[in-house]
Motif scaffolding. Structure first.
Motif, PDB file in Angstrom:
ATOM      1  N   ASP A 154       0.799  -1.225   0.000  1.00 28.56           N
ATOM      2  CA  ASP A 154       0.000   0.000   0.000  1.00 28.56           C
ATOM      3  C   ASP A 154       0.831   1.274   0.000  1.00 28.56           C
ATOM      4  OD1 ASP A 154      -2.362  -1.337  -0.159  1.00 28.56           O
ATOM      5  OD2 ASP A 154      -2.793  -1.234   1.987  1.00 28.56           O
ATOM      6  N   ASP A 155       2.063   1.206   0.464  1.00 25.92           N
ATOM      7  CA  ASP A 155       2.859   2.429   0.573  1.00 25.92           C
ATOM      8  C   ASP A 155       3.992   2.496  -0.451  1.00 25.92           C
ATOM      9  OD1 ASP A 155       4.343   0.418   1.665  1.00 25.92           O
ATOM     10  OD2 ASP A 155       5.048   1.588   3.368  1.00 25.92           O
ATOM     11  N   GLU A 156       3.855   1.818  -1.577  1.00 32.95           N
ATOM     12  CA  GLU A 156       4.872   1.834  -2.617  1.00 32.95           C
ATOM     13  C   GLU A 156       4.302   2.387  -3.908  1.00 32.95           C
ATOM     14  OE1 GLU A 156       6.304  -2.126  -3.055  1.00 32.95           O
ATOM     15  OE2 GLU A 156       7.371  -2.091  -1.157  1.00 32.95           O
ATOM     16  N   PHE A 157       5.144   3.144  -4.614  1.00 35.88           N
ATOM     17  CA  PHE A 157       4.767   3.664  -5.919  1.00 35.88           C
ATOM     18  C   PHE A 157       5.150   2.661  -7.005  1.00 35.88           C
ATOM     19  CE2 PHE A 157       4.594   7.946  -4.001  1.00 35.88           C
ATOM     20  CZ  PHE A 157       3.363   8.309  -4.498  1.00 35.88           C
ATOM     21  N   GLU A 158       4.637   1.472  -6.886  1.00 39.50           N
ATOM     22  CA  GLU A 158       4.817   0.452  -7.911  1.00 39.50           C
ATOM     23  C   GLU A 158       3.448  -0.096  -8.257  1.00 39.50           C
ATOM     24  OE1 GLU A 158       7.657  -2.542  -6.938  1.00 39.50           O
ATOM     25  OE2 GLU A 158       9.075  -1.091  -6.140  1.00 39.50           O
ATOM     26  N   LEU A 159       3.297  -0.485  -9.512  1.00 36.62           N
ATOM     27  CA  LEU A 159       2.007  -1.029  -9.926  1.00 36.62           C
ATOM     28  C   LEU A 159       1.757  -2.383  -9.277  1.00 36.62           C
ATOM     29  CD1 LEU A 159       1.907  -0.151 -13.712  1.00 36.62           C
ATOM     30  CD2 LEU A 159       0.761   1.004 -11.842  1.00 36.62           C
ATOM     31  N   ASN A 160       0.498  -2.676  -9.078  1.00 36.81           N
ATOM     32  CA  ASN A 160       0.088  -3.914  -8.437  1.00 36.81           C
ATOM     33  C   ASN A 160       0.045  -5.039  -9.475  1.00 36.81           C
ATOM     34  OD1 ASN A 160      -1.150  -5.990  -7.108  1.00 36.81           O
ATOM     35  ND2 ASN A 160      -2.729  -4.724  -6.183  1.00 36.81           N
TER      36      ASN A 160
ATOM     37  N   ASP B 253     -11.843  -2.326 -13.089  1.00 32.93           N
ATOM     38  CA  ASP B 253     -12.255  -1.960 -11.723  1.00 32.93           C
ATOM     39  C   ASP B 253     -11.060  -2.000 -10.768  1.00 32.93           C
ATOM     40  OD1 ASP B 253     -14.889  -1.630 -12.546  1.00 32.93           O
ATOM     41  OD2 ASP B 253     -15.542  -3.595 -11.797  1.00 32.93           O
ATOM     42  N   ALA B 254     -10.231  -3.017 -10.921  1.00 36.31           N
ATOM     43  CA  ALA B 254      -9.046  -3.134 -10.062  1.00 36.31           C
ATOM     44  C   ALA B 254      -8.066  -1.991 -10.337  1.00 36.31           C
ATOM     45  CB  ALA B 254      -8.372  -4.489 -10.277  1.00 36.31           C
ATOM     46  N   TRP B 255      -7.911  -1.613 -11.610  1.00 34.35           N
ATOM     47  CA  TRP B 255      -7.015  -0.497 -11.926  1.00 34.35           C
ATOM     48  C   TRP B 255      -7.566   0.817 -11.381  1.00 34.35           C
ATOM     49  CZ3 TRP B 255      -2.315  -1.408 -12.301  1.00 34.35           C
ATOM     50  CH2 TRP B 255      -1.813  -2.522 -12.977  1.00 34.35           C
ATOM     51  N   GLU B 256      -8.889   0.977 -11.377  1.00 33.97           N
ATOM     52  CA  GLU B 256      -9.499   2.179 -10.763  1.00 33.97           C
ATOM     53  C   GLU B 256      -9.079   2.276  -9.297  1.00 33.97           C
ATOM     54  OE1 GLU B 256     -11.610   4.717 -11.634  1.00 33.97           O
ATOM     55  OE2 GLU B 256     -12.666   4.066 -13.425  1.00 33.97           O
ATOM     56  N   LYS B 257      -9.149   1.161  -8.584  1.00 28.63           N
ATOM     57  CA  LYS B 257      -8.761   1.139  -7.175  1.00 28.63           C
ATOM     58  C   LYS B 257      -7.265   1.412  -7.016  1.00 28.63           C
ATOM     59  CE  LYS B 257     -12.525  -1.878  -5.874  1.00 28.63           C
ATOM     60  NZ  LYS B 257     -12.972  -3.242  -5.817  1.00 28.63           N
ATOM     61  N   GLU B 258      -6.478   0.884  -7.941  1.00 26.00           N
ATOM     62  CA  GLU B 258      -5.028   1.111  -7.899  1.00 26.00           C
ATOM     63  C   GLU B 258      -4.711   2.593  -8.132  1.00 26.00           C
ATOM     64  OE1 GLU B 258      -0.856  -0.180  -7.789  1.00 26.00           O
ATOM     65  OE2 GLU B 258      -2.743  -0.632  -6.792  1.00 26.00           O
TER      66      GLU B 258
ATOM     67  N   MET C   5      -9.696  -0.668 -19.975  1.00 26.85           N
ATOM     68  CA  MET C   5      -8.749  -1.229 -19.019  1.00 26.85           C
ATOM     69  C   MET C   5      -7.347  -0.666 -19.254  1.00 26.85           C
ATOM     70  SD  MET C   5      -7.124  -4.958 -18.405  1.00 26.85           S
ATOM     71  CE  MET C   5      -5.928  -4.514 -19.638  1.00 26.85           C
ATOM     72  N   ASN C   6      -6.927  -0.621 -20.514  1.00 32.14           N
ATOM     73  CA  ASN C   6      -5.592  -0.114 -20.817  1.00 32.14           C
ATOM     74  C   ASN C   6      -5.470   1.381 -20.525  1.00 32.14           C
ATOM     75  OD1 ASN C   6      -3.945  -2.371 -21.744  1.00 32.14           O
ATOM     76  ND2 ASN C   6      -5.522  -2.578 -23.296  1.00 32.14           N
ATOM     77  N   PHE C   7      -6.530   2.118 -20.727  1.00 39.05           N
ATOM     78  CA  PHE C   7      -6.563   3.536 -20.388  1.00 39.05           C
ATOM     79  C   PHE C   7      -6.273   3.713 -18.895  1.00 39.05           C
ATOM     80  CE2 PHE C   7      -8.957   7.273 -18.959  1.00 39.05           C
ATOM     81  CZ  PHE C   7      -8.558   8.249 -19.868  1.00 39.05           C
ATOM     82  N   LEU C   8      -6.926   2.898 -18.067  1.00 39.59           N
ATOM     83  CA  LEU C   8      -6.735   2.973 -16.618  1.00 39.59           C
ATOM     84  C   LEU C   8      -5.350   2.473 -16.198  1.00 39.59           C
ATOM     85  CD1 LEU C   8     -10.298   1.778 -15.650  1.00 39.59           C
ATOM     86  CD2 LEU C   8      -9.396   4.100 -15.387  1.00 39.59           C
ATOM     87  N   LEU C   9      -4.893   1.404 -16.820  1.00 41.19           N
ATOM     88  CA  LEU C   9      -3.560   0.885 -16.531  1.00 41.19           C
ATOM     89  C   LEU C   9      -2.512   1.961 -16.826  1.00 41.19           C
ATOM     90  CD1 LEU C   9      -2.185  -2.584 -17.439  1.00 41.19           C
ATOM     91  CD2 LEU C   9      -0.852  -0.547 -17.891  1.00 41.19           C
ATOM     92  N   ASN C  10      -2.661   2.663 -17.938  1.00 35.71           N
ATOM     93  CA  ASN C  10      -1.703   3.709 -18.292  1.00 35.71           C
ATOM     94  C   ASN C  10      -1.715   4.859 -17.287  1.00 35.71           C
ATOM     95  OD1 ASN C  10      -0.688   2.408 -20.553  1.00 35.71           O
ATOM     96  ND2 ASN C  10      -2.255   3.236 -21.885  1.00 35.71           N
TER      97      ASN C  10
END
Length: 144
Positions: free
Chosen positions: A27-33, A64-69, A130-135
């Motif tokens: 939760d405290d890292e600036f890395e993608l999940n 949805d998961a990327w929105e949360k990320e 999904m790719n829009f959110l991932l980016n």
């Protein structure tokens, strides 16, 4: 039909390649999940019937998961920032992006619902989202 299957296979390939760039995070890292991509890969490899519908649902679940990320990374960027002026600018930037995202998704929905399209085209729309959110999530890791 063959064209639709080629599009779907290409979408899977693109997303699998992108997953190789990601890493696990807390939760405290600036890395993608990375787990989001792992779950997506499991979902698309499932042996269930209705392949196109399943693919579309996999993309929506990942979106949805990327929105949360994105939300997690945004909150983390605010927490890390000490300068109130920069915090205010980050909030304004995020609000502007959310408005853009909503308008962009609304336009995509119109394009793909006003046409007589099948599940494969709707899957393409879901993949674009999904790719829009991932980016956007990736932008946080590149910026901070």
């Amino acid at each position: 039909m063959v064209k639709k299957m080629i599009i779907i296979v290409l979408l899977i390939f693109i997303n699998t390649a992108r997953a190789a760039e990601l890493s696990a995070t807390s939760d405290d890292e600036f890395e993608l999940n990375y787990q989001i991509e792992e779950e997506f890969d499991k979902c698309v490899k499932d042996d269930a019937k209705n392949y196109s519908t399943r693919m579309m649902n996999c993309y929506y679940d990942a979106a949805d998961a990327w929105e949360k990320e994105i939300d997690r990374l945004f909150k983390l960027s605010l927490k890390e920032q000490k300068d109130e002026t920069i915090k205010s600018a980050l909030i304004m930037k995020q609000k502007s992006w959310v408005k853009y995202k909503e308008a962009y998704f609304k336009a995509l929905d119109k394009i793909y619902t006003l046409q007589e399209v099948g599940t494969a085209e709707l899957t393409v729309s879901a993949s674009i989202k999904m790719n829009f959110l991932l980016n956007k999530a990736a932008e946080f890791t590149e910026s901070y």
